[in-house]
Design a protein around this motif. Sequence first.
Motif, PDB file in Angstrom:
ATOM      1  N   GLY A 246     -31.512 -37.589 -15.542  1.00  0.00           N
ATOM      2  CA  GLY A 246     -30.684 -36.397 -15.462  1.00  0.00           C
ATOM      3  C   GLY A 246     -31.243 -35.371 -14.480  1.00  0.00           C
ATOM      4  N   ILE A 247     -32.557 -35.137 -14.552  1.00  0.00           N
ATOM      5  CA  ILE A 247     -33.187 -34.185 -13.628  1.00  0.00           C
ATOM      6  C   ILE A 247     -33.058 -34.658 -12.185  1.00  0.00           C
ATOM      7  N   ALA A 248     -33.325 -35.957 -11.964  1.00  0.00           N
ATOM      8  CA  ALA A 248     -33.216 -36.511 -10.615  1.00  0.00           C
ATOM      9  C   ALA A 248     -31.795 -36.411 -10.092  1.00  0.00           C
ATOM     10  N   CYS A 249     -30.809 -36.618 -10.962  1.00  0.00           N
ATOM     11  CA  CYS A 249     -29.408 -36.551 -10.551  1.00  0.00           C
ATOM     12  C   CYS A 249     -29.025 -35.142 -10.127  1.00  0.00           C
ATOM     13  N   VAL A 250     -29.351 -34.158 -10.964  1.00  0.00           N
ATOM     14  CA  VAL A 250     -28.976 -32.764 -10.664  1.00  0.00           C
ATOM     15  C   VAL A 250     -29.669 -32.274  -9.395  1.00  0.00           C
ATOM     16  N   LEU A 251     -30.987 -32.472  -9.329  1.00  0.00           N
ATOM     17  CA  LEU A 251     -31.730 -32.011  -8.161  1.00  0.00           C
ATOM     18  C   LEU A 251     -31.342 -32.778  -6.902  1.00  0.00           C
ATOM     19  N   GLY A 252     -31.117 -34.079  -7.056  1.00  0.00           N
ATOM     20  CA  GLY A 252     -30.790 -34.901  -5.894  1.00  0.00           C
ATOM     21  C   GLY A 252     -29.435 -34.582  -5.305  1.00  0.00           C
ATOM     22  N   VAL A 253     -28.417 -34.489  -6.152  1.00  0.00           N
ATOM     23  CA  VAL A 253     -27.074 -34.186  -5.661  1.00  0.00           C
ATOM     24  C   VAL A 253     -27.023 -32.789  -5.056  1.00  0.00           C
ATOM     25  N   ALA A 254     -27.594 -31.801  -5.760  1.00  0.00           N
ATOM     26  CA  ALA A 254     -27.560 -30.426  -5.267  1.00  0.00           C
ATOM     27  C   ALA A 254     -28.410 -30.257  -4.008  1.00  0.00           C
ATOM     28  N   GLY A 255     -29.636 -30.762  -4.057  1.00  0.00           N
ATOM     29  CA  GLY A 255     -30.540 -30.582  -2.927  1.00  0.00           C
ATOM     30  C   GLY A 255     -30.096 -31.319  -1.683  1.00  0.00           C
ATOM     31  N   ASN A 256     -29.771 -32.596  -1.825  1.00  0.00           N
ATOM     32  CA  ASN A 256     -29.349 -33.367  -0.652  1.00  0.00           C
ATOM     33  C   ASN A 256     -27.974 -32.931  -0.159  1.00  0.00           C
ATOM     34  N   GLY A 257     -27.106 -32.509  -1.089  1.00  0.00           N
ATOM     35  CA  GLY A 257     -25.823 -31.961  -0.661  1.00  0.00           C
ATOM     36  C   GLY A 257     -26.002 -30.724   0.190  1.00  0.00           C
ATOM     37  N   PHE A 258     -26.970 -29.891  -0.192  1.00  0.00           N
ATOM     38  CA  PHE A 258     -27.245 -28.681   0.590  1.00  0.00           C
ATOM     39  C   PHE A 258     -27.819 -29.028   1.958  1.00  0.00           C
ATOM     40  N   VAL A 259     -28.704 -30.031   1.999  1.00  0.00           N
ATOM     41  CA  VAL A 259     -29.261 -30.470   3.287  1.00  0.00           C
ATOM     42  C   VAL A 259     -28.156 -30.991   4.194  1.00  0.00           C
ATOM     43  N   ILE A 260     -27.240 -31.767   3.637  1.00  0.00           N
ATOM     44  CA  ILE A 260     -26.126 -32.304   4.424  1.00  0.00           C
ATOM     45  C   ILE A 260     -25.263 -31.164   4.967  1.00  0.00           C
ATOM     46  N   TRP A 261     -25.024 -30.147   4.137  1.00  0.00           N
ATOM     47  CA  TRP A 261     -24.210 -29.003   4.576  1.00  0.00           C
ATOM     48  C   TRP A 261     -24.903 -28.225   5.682  1.00  0.00           C
ATOM     49  N   ILE A 262     -26.210 -27.955   5.524  1.00  0.00           N
ATOM     50  CA  ILE A 262     -26.957 -27.206   6.538  1.00  0.00           C
ATOM     51  C   ILE A 262     -27.085 -28.003   7.836  1.00  0.00           C
ATOM     52  N   ALA A 263     -27.566 -29.254   7.704  1.00  0.00           N
ATOM     53  CA  ALA A 263     -27.810 -30.073   8.898  1.00  0.00           C
ATOM     54  C   ALA A 263     -26.511 -30.518   9.564  1.00  0.00           C
ATOM     55  N   GLY A 264     -25.462 -30.695   8.761  1.00  0.00           N
ATOM     56  CA  GLY A 264     -24.211 -31.196   9.320  1.00  0.00           C
ATOM     57  C   GLY A 264     -23.309 -30.127   9.890  1.00  0.00           C
ATOM     58  N   PHE A 265     -23.385 -28.900   9.379  1.00  0.00           N
ATOM     59  CA  PHE A 265     -22.417 -27.875   9.778  1.00  0.00           C
ATOM     60  C   PHE A 265     -23.047 -26.576  10.279  1.00  0.00           C
ATOM     61  N   LYS A 266     -24.352 -26.363  10.022  1.00  0.00           N
ATOM     62  CA  LYS A 266     -24.953 -25.084  10.371  1.00  0.00           C
ATOM     63  C   LYS A 266     -25.998 -25.174  11.479  1.00  0.00           C
ATOM     64  N   MET A 267     -26.372 -26.372  11.847  1.00  0.00           N
ATOM     65  CA  MET A 267     -27.435 -26.522  12.835  1.00  0.00           C
ATOM     66  C   MET A 267     -26.943 -27.288  14.062  1.00  0.00           C
ATOM     67  N   LYS A 268     -27.600 -27.023  15.164  1.00  0.00           N
ATOM     68  CA  LYS A 268     -27.316 -27.752  16.390  1.00  0.00           C
ATOM     69  C   LYS A 268     -27.774 -29.195  16.227  1.00  0.00           C
ATOM     70  N   LYS A 269     -26.932 -30.125  16.657  1.00  0.00           N
ATOM     71  CA  LYS A 269     -27.239 -31.548  16.489  1.00  0.00           C
ATOM     72  C   LYS A 269     -28.314 -31.979  17.481  1.00  0.00           C
ATOM     73  N   THR A 270     -29.474 -32.296  16.964  1.00  0.00           N
ATOM     74  CA  THR A 270     -30.575 -32.808  17.769  1.00  0.00           C
ATOM     75  C   THR A 270     -30.969 -34.180  17.227  1.00  0.00           C
ATOM     76  N   VAL A 271     -31.935 -34.810  17.878  1.00  0.00           N
ATOM     77  CA  VAL A 271     -32.394 -36.124  17.426  1.00  0.00           C
ATOM     78  C   VAL A 271     -32.990 -36.024  16.026  1.00  0.00           C
ATOM     79  N   ASN A 272     -33.822 -35.020  15.801  1.00  0.00           N
ATOM     80  CA  ASN A 272     -34.431 -34.860  14.479  1.00  0.00           C
ATOM     81  C   ASN A 272     -33.390 -34.599  13.400  1.00  0.00           C
ATOM     82  N   VAL A 273     -32.378 -33.821  13.720  1.00  0.00           N
ATOM     83  CA  VAL A 273     -31.320 -33.542  12.751  1.00  0.00           C
ATOM     84  C   VAL A 273     -30.589 -34.829  12.393  1.00  0.00           C
ATOM     85  N   VAL A 274     -30.375 -35.705  13.367  1.00  0.00           N
ATOM     86  CA  VAL A 274     -29.731 -36.999  13.100  1.00  0.00           C
ATOM     87  C   VAL A 274     -30.563 -37.810  12.121  1.00  0.00           C
TER      88      VAL A 274
END
Length: 351
Positions: A40-68
């Motif tokens: 349960g802890i892994a699910c909540v933290l994983g979905v929320a945390g990785n979802g936030f990373v996807i939102w930041i890296a996918g829509f808020k940052m300039k696409k670079t090699v590291n971001v990919v």
Amino acid sequence: MENTSLPSFWANFTVLHENATSPYTSLQKSMHLLSIVIYGIACVLGVAGNGFVIWIAGFKMKKTVNVVWFLNLAVADFVFTFFLPLSIVYTALGFHWPFGRLLCKLNSTMAFLNMFASVFLLTIISMDRCVSVTYPVWSRNYRTKKLACGITLVAWFAAFILSSPYLVFRDTAMNSRNVTSCYNNFALSDSYDIEKTRMLWRARHKAMVVTRFLFGFVLPFTVIVICHGVVAFRMKSRRLTKSSKPFRIIIAVTVSFFLCYFPYHVFSLLEMLKMSANHHLKMVLYLGIPLASSLAFFNSCINPILYVFVGQKKFRKSLVSSFEGAFGEDFVLSLSKRKSRSASQMEIQMA
């Protein structure tokens, strides 16, 4: 994952000891509860945390090699943790699988797809850093986002190939108590009374475990260690004693992957080689496999925490700035510029 990690192993053990004494029953209930809490802890933290990373890296940052690189790593972890509620319900229902055969197959396939994709991406990131340090001028000219996307697609394809057997072997079966189990039917048979069928099951099980250990752990981490060794030597020889945050992030993510998955692979090998008459080894596996698997699950939710907090001296920085620091290209650019200046000075001296 398979019977050496997800609840099907527990189901087999429960059937084996269904008439066991109270200590077994008490231990079984405690471990079931612990598994549900960790999942349960892994699910909540994983979905929320990785979802936030996807939102930041996918829509808020300039696409670079590291971001990919890191965006795809977050996608792999997000998909895996998104499927974790199925395992939570499976455990809570006493290892009764009510979701059907298709989701049984997809659940295990997604787990191993995440594992292979993660380790392949970490290997690629390490090789990228090694090439950037060894050949900085070449990297500055040819290290492009298009090339990174192509390499990432190859990594995903390789991960799918290695995890696809679970689409074939994962199966469901109902016992006399009307309890449906999700298990590995390596022999693709409804009965294991024949010795030839049991031998086929053991052979395929061994092949799957060895393949997973070699391609999902040994070979990638050998490359990762070699690449990091080269990077450390180059940085020391060039007196680059102050590493950038992206480099520290890569080290932290790689170490966390090793610590999370190494126990799982050890217990998988032990489970494959166990002797049926060895009661003590059975108990070690009974206690260790669920805990090692839970630790492996946590790898999918720990990366976003590392992106934000590793190397941070001021925690009041905005999260976007934190991710920009984590995924930045300063490490490569600084090396490229340093190499370019050295080449220019050499040309002047030779003129």
